[in-house]
Design a protein around this motif. Structure first.
Motif, PDB file in Angstrom:
ATOM      1  N   PHE A  15       0.816  -1.211   0.000  1.00 11.21           N
ATOM      2  CA  PHE A  15       0.000   0.000   0.000  1.00 11.21           C
ATOM      3  C   PHE A  15       0.854   1.267   0.000  1.00 11.21           C
ATOM      4  CE2 PHE A  15      -2.338   3.344   2.265  1.00 11.21           C
ATOM      5  CZ  PHE A  15      -3.365   3.541   1.351  1.00 11.21           C
ATOM      6  N   PRO A  16       1.866   1.367   0.881  1.00  9.72           N
ATOM      7  CA  PRO A  16       2.705   2.578   0.830  1.00  9.72           C
ATOM      8  C   PRO A  16       3.421   2.749  -0.504  1.00  9.72           C
ATOM      9  CG  PRO A  16       3.071   1.412   2.882  1.00  9.72           C
ATOM     10  CD  PRO A  16       2.211   0.539   2.031  1.00  9.72           C
ATOM     11  N   ILE A  17       3.831   1.666  -1.108  1.00 11.84           N
ATOM     12  CA  ILE A  17       4.501   1.750  -2.407  1.00 11.84           C
ATOM     13  C   ILE A  17       3.518   2.232  -3.467  1.00 11.84           C
ATOM     14  CG2 ILE A  17       5.542   0.367  -4.260  1.00 11.84           C
ATOM     15  CD1 ILE A  17       6.894  -1.288  -2.040  1.00 11.84           C
ATOM     16  N   ALA A  18       2.297   1.711  -3.437  1.00 11.15           N
ATOM     17  CA  ALA A  18       1.278   2.120  -4.419  1.00 11.15           C
ATOM     18  C   ALA A  18       0.947   3.598  -4.255  1.00 11.15           C
ATOM     19  CB  ALA A  18       0.025   1.260  -4.255  1.00 11.15           C
ATOM     20  N   VAL A  19       0.811   4.065  -3.022  1.00 13.04           N
ATOM     21  CA  VAL A  19       0.506   5.477  -2.780  1.00 13.04           C
ATOM     22  C   VAL A  19       1.652   6.348  -3.266  1.00 13.04           C
ATOM     23  CG1 VAL A  19       0.158   7.214  -0.972  1.00 13.04           C
ATOM     24  CG2 VAL A  19      -1.093   5.050  -0.892  1.00 13.04           C
ATOM     25  N   THR A  20       2.875   5.936  -2.987  1.00 13.16           N
ATOM     26  CA  THR A  20       4.060   6.689  -3.416  1.00 13.16           C
ATOM     27  C   THR A  20       4.115   6.794  -4.931  1.00 13.16           C
ATOM     28  OG1 THR A  20       5.279   5.985  -1.463  1.00 13.16           O
ATOM     29  CG2 THR A  20       6.568   6.787  -3.323  1.00 13.16           C
ATOM     30  N   LEU A  21       3.885   5.695  -5.625  1.00 14.91           N
ATOM     31  CA  LEU A  21       3.901   5.710  -7.091  1.00 14.91           C
ATOM     32  C   LEU A  21       2.804   6.606  -7.644  1.00 14.91           C
ATOM     33  CD1 LEU A  21       4.680   1.974  -7.891  1.00 14.91           C
ATOM     34  CD2 LEU A  21       6.209   3.938  -8.126  1.00 14.91           C
ATOM     35  N   LYS A  26       1.348  11.855 -10.259  1.00 16.43           N
ATOM     36  CA  LYS A  26       0.599  13.117 -10.213  1.00 16.43           C
ATOM     37  C   LYS A  26       1.553  14.306 -10.138  1.00 16.43           C
ATOM     38  CE  LYS A  26      -3.456  13.407  -9.425  1.00 16.43           C
ATOM     39  NZ  LYS A  26      -4.579  13.711 -10.304  1.00 16.43           N
ATOM     40  N   LEU A  27       2.612  14.167  -9.359  1.00 16.14           N
ATOM     41  CA  LEU A  27       3.578  15.246  -9.198  1.00 16.14           C
ATOM     42  C   LEU A  27       4.335  15.489 -10.496  1.00 16.14           C
ATOM     43  CD1 LEU A  27       4.898  17.250  -7.250  1.00 16.14           C
ATOM     44  CD2 LEU A  27       6.532  15.474  -6.657  1.00 16.14           C
ATOM     45  N   GLU A  28       4.611  14.421 -11.250  1.00 11.43           N
ATOM     46  CA  GLU A  28       5.330  14.568 -12.513  1.00 11.43           C
ATOM     47  C   GLU A  28       4.535  15.438 -13.489  1.00 11.43           C
ATOM     48  OE1 GLU A  28       7.263  11.844 -16.085  1.00 11.43           O
ATOM     49  OE2 GLU A  28       5.975  10.917 -14.584  1.00 11.43           O
TER      50      GLU A  28
END
Length: 54
Positions: A15-21, A26-28
């Motif tokens: 879950f943390p990896i999915a949120v980070t990705l 979005k930031l890109e």
């Protein structure tokens, strides 16, 4: 490594990896828009500087 250990690791860190990705994607897009705006502003500033020199 047992299968259950792998499932537990995936559950804990998936879950943390999915949120980070998701946030990175979005930031890109926002960074690309910001880069385009900076280039446009730079061009406008250069044109304005050229007009004031004359």
């Amino acid at each position: 490594m047992e299968y259950s250990v792998f499932i537990q690791l995936l559950g804990n860190f998936g879950f943390p990896i999915a949120v980070t990705l998701f946030l990175l994607v979005k930031l890109e897009k926002k960074l690309e828009q910001l880069e385009l705006a900076i280039h446009a502003l730079s061009k406008a500033f250069s044109k304005q500087e050229g007009k004031s020199d004359k």
